[in-house]
Design an enzyme around this catalytic site. Structure first.
Site, PDB file in Angstrom:
ATOM      1  N   SER A   1       1.144  -1.320   0.251  1.00 21.30           N
ATOM      2  CA  SER A   1       0.214  -0.121   0.079  1.00 21.30           C
ATOM      3  C   SER A   1       0.909   1.308   0.007  1.00 21.30           C
ATOM      4  O   SER A   1       0.818   2.451  -0.111  1.00 21.30           O
ATOM      5  CB  SER A   1      -0.796   0.166   0.945  1.00 21.30           C
ATOM      6  OG  SER A   1      -0.426   0.075   2.297  1.00 21.30           O
TER       7      SER A   1
ATOM      8  N   HIS B   1      -5.341  -4.709  -1.415  1.00 16.81           N
ATOM      9  CA  HIS B   1      -5.129  -3.408  -2.159  1.00 16.81           C
ATOM     10  C   HIS B   1      -6.025  -3.494  -3.715  1.00 16.81           C
ATOM     11  O   HIS B   1      -5.459  -3.343  -4.563  1.00 16.81           O
ATOM     12  CB  HIS B   1      -4.034  -2.827  -2.204  1.00 16.81           C
ATOM     13  CG  HIS B   1      -4.357  -1.599  -1.226  1.00 16.81           C
ATOM     14  ND1 HIS B   1      -5.277  -0.596  -1.545  1.00 16.81           N
ATOM     15  CD2 HIS B   1      -4.135  -1.838   0.552  1.00 16.81           C
ATOM     16  CE1 HIS B   1      -4.697   0.132   0.247  1.00 16.81           C
ATOM     17  NE2 HIS B   1      -4.804  -0.442   0.783  1.00 16.81           N
TER      18      HIS B   1
ATOM     19  N   LYS C   1     -12.037  -1.653   1.403  1.00 21.65           N
ATOM     20  CA  LYS C   1     -10.962  -0.832   0.089  1.00 21.65           C
ATOM     21  C   LYS C   1     -11.957  -0.192  -0.957  1.00 21.65           C
ATOM     22  O   LYS C   1     -13.050   0.251  -0.821  1.00 21.65           O
ATOM     23  CB  LYS C   1      -9.550  -0.784  -0.487  1.00 21.65           C
ATOM     24  CG  LYS C   1      -8.827  -1.074   1.317  1.00 21.65           C
ATOM     25  CD  LYS C   1      -8.034  -1.383   1.925  1.00 21.65           C
ATOM     26  CE  LYS C   1      -7.176  -0.715   3.068  1.00 21.65           C
ATOM     27  NZ  LYS C   1      -6.507  -1.820   3.968  1.00 21.65           N
TER      28      LYS C   1
END
Ligand SMILES: *Cc1c(COP(=O)(O)O)cnc(C)c1O
Length: 397
Positions: A185, A213, A245
Site C-alpha cells: 500500500s 489493495h 477498500k
C-alpha cells in the site's frame, strides 16, 4: 500521590513535539470525488474507495432495505445467535465471485489477519513474511507461537534462501506458512505471487495472500491478485481481503477450500468472540459484489484514470516510484517538504496526505495518491495542475 495516568499526556506531547501525531481531518458528508474536508471543498485523492462504491446508490439502497427487514444490529456473535441468512448469502456470493470453494466473512480485514494467522501456524511451525507486509499481518504473526522468518521485499531468491535454511535445520518446521501483501500500500507495487506460489509449492509451504489493495482493482473484473496471475487455488491456499477498500463498505474475508473455512471459523478468536456485522453492512457488501459482477465499467475507468494521471505526472518530471497499480506515490524525500506539498495541494483543492517517517523510511517521504473510478478526466487534470503548481513552487519539479 503519583498520577497513574500522567504518561498519557507525556507520550502524546512527545508525538506532537516530533510532529508524528495524527491530526484528524473531518469529512462532512460522503466520500465522493468532490467532498468537504475540514470545511473546504476538495478533490478526494487519497481514499481507499477505489471504485466509488461507498456512495453507490445500489449499496445505499441495499443497506436501508436491510435495516427495514433485519434491524439495526445482529444481536450476537455468529456462532451463537448472530448468524443471519444474509451473512450466509454474502459468503456464498463472495466465494462464487472469487472462484473459490468457500469464503468466510470477518468483522474487518484486521480481524481476519489477527484471528486466522496465529491458528494456521504455531509451536514448531515457521511463518515467513515479506519485510513490508501490513501491520495487521505483523500483529497476526506476533500472536502466533511459530518461528518467524522475513524475506527482503518482493525478493523471491531471498524467500528461497529462508526456505532452504528451514529445510536444512536440525529440526525442520512441522508446517511452513508464507504470507505476503498482494499490493503493497505504500508503493503500489504487486507481489510476485506467481513466483512465491511456485517456490512455496516446491517446499510444501502454504501460501497466504492479503489482497486488501488488489481486490476490485486487479484481475478479471476486479477479482484480485489470484485472478491477475491466473493462479490455481491449490497454489495460493488462503486469499484474504477486505470490504473496506474497493468494495466501499467494511469487513474482512478469507477465501479458499471448504476445509480452510471450516477450520477458520472454528478457530479464529476474533471471529468467535466479536459481534457479527449489522444487516446494513452485510447487505451493502452483497450489493458491492453484485456491482462488481454487473458493472465492469468501474474497474476499467479506474485503470484509465490511473494511466492518465501517471503519464501526466511522469511527463512533468515527478518521481512516482515503482507503482504498478492505482496507488501512485509522489516521492518528495524529506518529511517537512512532503507535509508542505500536501498543505499546498489542499489550498489548491486537492486532498492527498503525506506519508512520512516512521510510516516509511527516513528520506522516503511522499504524497500517497489513490486513484478513483468516479473521477472525470477534468477532475484528474485538475489534480495534475495542482501538483504542477505546487511542485514548481516547492522546487520538486
Ligand atoms: C487495510 C488493510 C488491512 C485491514 O483491512 P480492514 O478491513 O480495513 O481492517 C489489512 N491488510 C492490508 C494489506 C490492508 O491494506
Amino acid at each position: 500521590m503519583r498520577d497513574p495516568t500522567a504518561f498519557l499526556k507525556q507520550e502524546y506531547d512527545d508525538l506532537v513535539r516530533q510532529e508524528i501525531d495524527w491530526r484528524l481531518k473531518v469529512l462532512d458528508g460522503p466520500s465522493t470525488p468532490w467532498c468537504t474536508v475540514d470545511g473546504k471543498k476538495v478533490l478526494m485523492f487519497c481514499s481507499n474507495n477505489y471504485l466509488g462504491l461507498s456512495n453507490h446508490p445500489k449499496l445505499k439502497e441495499a443497506a436501508i432495505e436491510a435495516v427495514k427487514t433485519h434491524g439495526a444490529g445482529s444481536g450476537s456473535v455468529r456462532p451463537i445467535a448472530g448468524n443471519m441468512d444474509i451473512h450466509v448469502e454474502l459468503e456464498k456470493r463472495l466465494a462464487k465471485f472469487k472462484g473459490a470453494d468457500a469464503s468466510l466473512v470477518y468483522q474487518t480485514g484486521f480481524a481476519a489477519n489477527a484471528g486466522l494467522i496465529p491458528q494456521l501456524a504455531g509451536q514448531g511451525d515457521l511463518i515467513i513474511s515479506d519485510e513490508l507486509n501490513h501491520g495487521s499481518i505483523i500483529d497476526g504473526v506476533r500472536l502466533s507461537h511459530a518461528e518467524r522468518g522475513v524475506y527482503k521485499h518482493g525478493d523471491t531468491e531471498d524467500l528461497a534462501r529462508v526456505l532452504d535454511n528451514a529445510d536444512r535445520a536440525e529440526k525442520p518446521p512441522r508446517r511452513i506458512l508464507i504470507i505476503t501483501d498482494g499490493v503493497f500500500s505504500m508503493d503500489g507495487d504487486i507481489a510476485p505471487l506467481d513466483k512465491v506460489a511456485k517456490i512455496g509449492a516446491e517446499h510444501g509451504a502454504m501460501v497466504y495472500v492479503d489482497d486488501a489493495h488488489g481486490e476490485g482493482v486487479l484481475g478479471e473484473g476486479g477479482r484480485g491478485i489470484v485472478s491477475h496471475f491466473k493462479l490455481s487455488r491449490s497454489m495460493v491456499q488462503v486469499e484474504m481481503g477486505t470490504f473496506s477498500k474497493a468494495f466501499g463498505v467494511v469487513g474482512g474475508h478469507v477465501s479458499g477450500s471448504k476445509d480452510l473455512v471450516s477450520f477458520a471459523y472454528n478457530k479464529s478468536r476474533t471471529w468467535l468472540l466479536s459481534g457479527s456485522h449489522p444487516p446494513a453492512v452485510v447487505a451493502a457488501c452483497l450489493a458491492a459484489v453484485d456491482v462488481l459482477e454487473h458493472e465492469p465499467q468501474h474497474v476499467k475507468r479506474l485503470w484509465d484514470n490511473t494511466a492518465r494521471f501517471k503519464k501526466a505526472m511522469k511527463d512533468m518530471g515527478f518521481d512516482i516510484g515503482r507503482s504498478e497499480t492505482p496507488i501512485t506515490p509522489v516521492m518528495v524525500g524529506e518529511s517537512g517538504k512532503a507535509k508542505k506539498l500536501s498543505a499546498r495541494l489542499y489550498d489548491l483543492g486537492v486532498f492527498a496526505l503525506p506519508i512520512v517517517y516512521p510510516m516509511v523510511a527516513q528520506g522516503k517521504a511522499r504524497i500517497r495518491t489513490i486513484m478513483n473510478a468516479a473521477l472525470t478526466n477534468e477532475d484528474v487534470d485538475f489534480a495534475v495542475n495542482a501538483f504542477q503548481k505546487a511542485g514548481k513552487e516547492l522546487e520538486i519539479i
